[in-house]
Design an enzyme around this catalytic site. Structure first.
Site, PDB file in Angstrom:
ATOM      1  N   ASP A 240      13.651 -26.488  -6.111  1.00  0.00           N
ATOM      2  CA  ASP A 240      12.299 -26.900  -6.456  1.00  0.00           C
ATOM      3  C   ASP A 240      12.345 -28.386  -6.821  1.00  0.00           C
ATOM      4  OD1 ASP A 240       9.619 -26.764  -7.092  1.00  0.00           O
ATOM      5  OD2 ASP A 240       9.951 -26.051  -9.125  1.00  0.00           O
TER       6      ASP A 240
ATOM      7  N   ASP B  20      11.419 -21.850 -11.132  1.00  0.00           N
ATOM      8  CA  ASP B  20      10.989 -21.695 -12.519  1.00  0.00           C
ATOM      9  C   ASP B  20       9.725 -20.852 -12.656  1.00  0.00           C
ATOM     10  OD1 ASP B  20       9.196 -23.413 -11.405  1.00  0.00           O
ATOM     11  OD2 ASP B  20       9.546 -25.072 -12.781  1.00  0.00           O
TER      12      ASP B  20
ATOM     13  N   ASP C  92       8.597 -18.040  -7.558  1.00  0.00           N
ATOM     14  CA  ASP C  92       9.977 -18.201  -7.077  1.00  0.00           C
ATOM     15  C   ASP C  92      10.798 -16.919  -7.202  1.00  0.00           C
ATOM     16  OD1 ASP C  92       9.715 -20.989  -6.514  1.00  0.00           O
ATOM     17  OD2 ASP C  92       9.874 -21.402  -8.651  1.00  0.00           O
TER      18      ASP C  92
END
Length: 716
Positions: A325, A630, A634
């Protein structure tokens, strides 16, 4: 056709509802049909089934057979050791299991507990579980959205959706419909269940509840995602199968040779064959593996990588691709002013985050507020501002307020500007309709002034002149400012502008009408969430180690590309073609996706499905994939990846529970160090296996050689 692309009237007609809400009787009828607004509970396996799963391994079968055989031979110590190893391994597996179930529970805890809903023509508070499609719900600042809503009306409504989209900044919401192919992060006409209202208020109609919400869809994905065996598990399964076959064949051959060729009694040959099998089985191997991995877990913890599953330690050492990410992992998640443009020059700003270390530079030379153009701009940005940055007791600087305003206050501190002596008389607060904030007040030297900051296009329309050192106030050069704004935008910067005007001496109130025309345009600043310096070094180290790094983010393509270029994830040669958007991924076939996953390193505006497809495509090409995340969006991909890595500080509980490894510092550099540690552990494990196998092989060969050669059996 999605609700986000329908008009308000179309949505209400489809739901057979209106803006006045439902009656209690109708709501009860729909509740009986649709079911409660909660996520379905997964039926857990029984304890007996969970225990039985821990023994479903071919090497464990071999060890259990060895335990039985050694017990028959009355080798009680050997039997005890072997059974102890099997039981310990089963206990470890039992403790680690249930990761996905815990992740689902983490999502359920995020859901709103109650909601303000219009029933029978009046506003009432009910349990969020009782909401049904067609209910009209009211949202206020601080509320958690109780269901998926199609917005009917909003006033300065901003919603933080980072758990769903990965985008750190709150999203402005409104009732206007958007394109059908808009991703979740661009569906501004929707408010999604579990997201948080950060400012403003709004009213929306419920279009999805329970499993039919966006978060419910992710919940379903988590429960359906298949978890792959780790490289170590695959290798040990292959080894166990091959070893079992080899032992069986050699034991049978040995029995036949001793019986037929040398005429040994069948009883003696049976004992010899069993002894050979027991000697050949590396009963200490599972124990050595467990101890080696446990030591690795402790070593990795010292490097801020908390391991939740033992075998993931070894898997990290086998990783070939890291999908990361952007926000908070590769970047600091602290907005920072990078560039300044006034009519007199273009400045750069050094330093990152809210720590006010850095300088303002003009032609690479430091400048101060002695320059009137810079002073005027910083004054407006800092005074028309509600955020605060201050140094904490631990020496770390903290920001209270909106991140963009925090970046502007940090710029002021870097420049040595103090706004504490400015008096504020009145203000026009920021609202999404006009996209600006203005304050009426008095400077420390008694000057009355109105200072304005906001979107560049809105301030340019309201300005007639511009400020410069040489000319004072001159005619606004609209085209020149558009070029400066475009230059910042193309580099992925978020651009804000500042302006001012001198009010009447006795003016005590300020309205939006006062700002309609006649502002003096002061300049623009470019803001970005900057890369972590240590992450840049770690990406270079990964590349040297043969590990590819790919950025998968919910952010805009221009922002993603700018950060990727700065971090050397992609090169300048490919330009805008280096980014693949979620819309393009959606249109790609599985075959096309394999090539895309291989050839591209930056993916923007992605949804949970896109991330999952990308990881599957990489795995089908033989890659061992580590995935960081996070947000709740995800969690499915973290579960599917060979190693899921969650953020310990800003990660949701659902994400942490779905991951094998949790980073205590949310830093990409910790991933690189953990991979390095994983490779060391893998090497140690390989050496341990190479040591123990010859030892067992030697014991077995002594027995086999004695039988084949016709010597006396080496048994007592």
């Amino acid at each position: 056709m999605g609700e986000h692309s329908r008009t308000v009237e179309e949505v209400l007609e489809r739901l057979n509802a209106d803006k006045g809400g439902l009656t209690t009787a109708e709501a009860r009828r729909r509740l009986a049909t649709e079911g409660p607004n909660r996520l379905p509970d997964a039926r857990p396996d029984s304890l007996i089934k969970r225990i039985a799963k821990q023994f479903n391994d071919i090497l464990i079968y071999v060890l259990l057979v060895a335990a039985v055989v050694t017990a028959v031979l009355q080798h009680w110590i050997d039997s005890g050791v072997i059974l102890g190893v099997v039981v310990i391994n089963a206990a470890i597996g039992l403790v680690q299991e249930g990761k996905a179930e815990a992740a689902l529970e983490g999502i359920r805890k995020m859901l709103s507990l109650d909601a303000q809903v219009r029933r029978d023509g009046r506003w009432v508070t009910i349990a969020a579980e009782e909401l049904v499609p067609g209910d009209v719900v009211r949202l206020r600042s601080g509320d958690r959205v109780p269901a998926d809503l199609r917005l009917l009306a909003t006033t300065n409504l901003q919603v933080e959706e980072s758990a769903l989209t990965g985008e750190s900044l709150p999203v402005e919401k409104g009732p206007d419909s958007v394109d059908e192919d808009a991703g979740v992060g661009d569906r501004t006409s929707m408010a999604f269940s579990s997201s948080l209202v950060t400012s403003g208020r709004g009213v929306g109609v419920v279009v999805g509840t329970g499993a039919n919400t966006e978060i419910g869809r992710i919940n379903t994905m988590i429960s359906e995602v298949e978890t792959l065996a780790t490289p170590l598990t695959k290798a040990m399964n292959r080894f166990g199968a091959q070893l079992s076959i080899a032992i069986g064949v050699l034991a049978a051959a040995m029995f036949a040779i001793g019986l037929i060729v040398h005429g040994n009694p069948p009883g003696d040959m049976m004992i010899a064959s069993i002894s050979f099998a027991v000697a050949a089985i590396p009963e200490g191997l599972p124990a050595i593996m467990t101890i080696t991995l446990a030591i690795g877990v402790q070593r990795m913890a010292k490097r801020n990588a908390i391991t939740r599953r033992l075998t993931s330690v070894e898997t990290l050492g086998s990783v070939t691709v890291i999908c990361s990410d952007k926000t908070g992992t590769l970047t600091k998640n602290e907005m920072t002013v990078r560039a300044i443009a006034t009519a007199d020059g273009t400045y750069t700003v050094s330093g990152t985050g809210y720590q006010p270390d850095g300088q303002v530079l003009l032609d690479d030379a430091p400048v101060t507020l002695d320059r009137p153009d810079l002073l005027a701009l910083v004054e407006a940005l800092a005074v028309a501002n509600d955020a605060e940055v201050s140094e904490g007791e631990d020496g770390q600087w903290v920001m209270i307020g909106e991140p963009t305003e925090g970046a502007l206050q940090t710029l002021a501190v870097k420049c040595g500007f103090d706004c504490s002596e400015y008096d504020r008389v009145d203000e026009v607060p920021f609202e999404s309709e006009h996209k600006l904030m203005a304050t009426l007040g008095q400077s420390p030297d008694g000057r009355p002034l109105v200072l304005v900051k906001g979107a560049p296009d809105r301030l340019l329309k309201r300005s007639s002149t511009q400020h410069s050192i040489q000319d004072g106030e001159s005619a606004l050069d609209h085209a020149w400012w558009e070029e400066r704004i475009a230059e910042m935008t193309v580099h992925g910067l978020r651009v804000l502008a500042a302006a001012r005007y001198a009010p009447h001496e006795n003016q005590r109130s300020l309205s939006l009408d006062d700002l309609d025309d006649g502002l003096v345009f002061l300049g623009v600043v470019g803001i970005v969430d900057p890369p972590r310096p240590e992450a840049i070094e770690s990406i270079a180290a990964c590349r040297r180690a043969g590990i590819a790094v790919k950025m998968i983010t919910g952010d805009h393509p221009a922002t993603a590309l700018a950060i990727a270029l700065e971090m050397d994830i992609v090169s300048n040669e490919r330009g805008d073609d280096a980014v693949m958007s979620g819309v393009e991924l959606e249109a790609a076939t599985d075959e096309e996706l394999h090539a895309i996953a291989r050839d591209y390193s930056v993916f923007a505006r992605t949804s949970p499905e896109h991330k999952l497809r990308l990881v599957k495509a990489l795995q089908s090409a033989g890659e061992v994939v580590a995935m960081t995340g996070d947000g709740v969006n995800d969690a499915p991909t973290l579960k599917r990846a060979d190693v899921g890595v969650a953020m310990g500080i800003k990660g949701t509980e659902a994400t942490k529970e779905a991951a094998e490894i949790v980073l205590a510092d949310d830093n990409f550099a910790s991933i690189e160090r953990a991979v390095e540690e994983g490779r060391t552990i893998y090497d140690n494990l390989r050496k341990a296996i190479l040591f123990i196998l010859p030892t067992n092989g030697a014991e077995a060969l002594v027995i086999m050689f004695a039988v084949v050669a016709g010597f006396a059996l080496p048994l007592t």
